[in-house]
Write a protein that holds these residues in place. Structure first.
Motif, PDB file in Angstrom:
ATOM      1  N   LEU A 113      15.241 -14.530 -22.291  1.00 11.29           N
ATOM      2  CA  LEU A 113      15.463 -14.882 -20.778  1.00 11.29           C
ATOM      3  C   LEU A 113      14.281 -15.985 -20.682  1.00 11.29           C
ATOM      4  CD1 LEU A 113      16.669 -14.310 -18.159  1.00 11.29           C
ATOM      5  CD2 LEU A 113      14.888 -12.533 -17.859  1.00 11.29           C
ATOM      6  N   LEU A 114      13.050 -15.696 -20.801  1.00 11.80           N
ATOM      7  CA  LEU A 114      12.183 -16.517 -20.421  1.00 11.80           C
ATOM      8  C   LEU A 114      12.419 -17.911 -21.077  1.00 11.80           C
ATOM      9  CD1 LEU A 114       8.928 -14.325 -20.530  1.00 11.80           C
ATOM     10  CD2 LEU A 114      10.319 -15.047 -18.293  1.00 11.80           C
ATOM     11  N   ASN A 115      12.750 -17.907 -22.487  1.00 14.33           N
ATOM     12  CA  ASN A 115      13.011 -19.213 -23.101  1.00 14.33           C
ATOM     13  C   ASN A 115      14.124 -20.069 -22.314  1.00 14.33           C
ATOM     14  OD1 ASN A 115      13.019 -21.233 -25.195  1.00 14.33           O
ATOM     15  ND2 ASN A 115      14.634 -20.297 -25.995  1.00 14.33           N
ATOM     16  N   HIS A 116      15.303 -19.257 -21.920  1.00 10.81           N
ATOM     17  CA  HIS A 116      16.440 -20.042 -21.204  1.00 10.81           C
ATOM     18  C   HIS A 116      15.896 -20.288 -19.761  1.00 10.81           C
ATOM     19  CE1 HIS A 116      19.619 -19.359 -23.950  1.00 10.81           C
ATOM     20  NE2 HIS A 116      19.245 -18.149 -24.071  1.00 10.81           N
ATOM     21  N   LEU A 117      14.923 -19.734 -19.084  1.00 11.67           N
ATOM     22  CA  LEU A 117      14.496 -20.057 -17.866  1.00 11.67           C
ATOM     23  C   LEU A 117      13.738 -21.343 -17.964  1.00 11.67           C
ATOM     24  CD1 LEU A 117      13.111 -16.669 -16.388  1.00 11.67           C
ATOM     25  CD2 LEU A 117      15.040 -17.942 -15.503  1.00 11.67           C
ATOM     26  N   GLN A 118      12.704 -21.387 -18.874  1.00 11.49           N
ATOM     27  CA  GLN A 118      12.037 -22.464 -19.190  1.00 11.49           C
ATOM     28  C   GLN A 118      12.727 -23.686 -19.192  1.00 11.49           C
ATOM     29  OE1 GLN A 118       8.480 -22.658 -19.551  1.00 11.49           O
ATOM     30  NE2 GLN A 118       8.226 -24.686 -20.024  1.00 11.49           N
TER      31      GLN A 118
END
Length: 127
Positions: A113-118
């Motif tokens: 999730l954090l990777n996609h957000l970034q």
């Protein structure tokens, strides 16, 4: 134009909204949460300064996919990540074909999730 890093979370499960909001706030993001698509649409300021939306596919009332179709009619819709505890590969392909950034199954892998957000919010940092 610099984005605000504000993320709108739309999920009918309070625990999911709260958990995602707390997680994202601890990672430095601002969040706003809504229990339904209708609650979001009825809030005139809901889209103000939103950099990304996380939407559950299966919501009470309007579905997440129908909600996304509505959001896409706005002048500058934010990127969307769909989440679902009921999704399959066909639903994932469909969501991505509509233009979603990602489709994540619950329980959500936080690092993914954090990777996609970034990538979605700060694309200039990923080039």
């Amino acid at each position: 134009m610099k984005l605000s890093q504000r993320i709108a979370i739309v999920d009918d499960e309070r625990a999911v909204r709260s958990g995602l909001s707390n997680l994202l706030q601890s990672d430095g993001y601002l969040t706003c949460t809504f229990e339904s698509a209708e609650a979001f649409l009825n809030d005139k300021n809901a889209l103000f300064d939103v950099s990304l939306m996380i939407i559950d596919i299966k919501l009470k009332g309007m579905s997440g996919l129908d909600f996304y179709e509505e959001i896409k009619t706005y002048a500058t819709p934010p990127p969307v990540i769909f989440i679902s505890g009921h999704g399959d590969e066909n639903m994932q392909r469909f969501a991505i074909s509509l233009g979603a950034v990602a489709f994540l199954r619950k329980p959500i892998d936080i690092e993914v999730l954090l990777n996609h957000l970034q990538k979605a919010i700060r694309p200039e940092e990923n080039t």
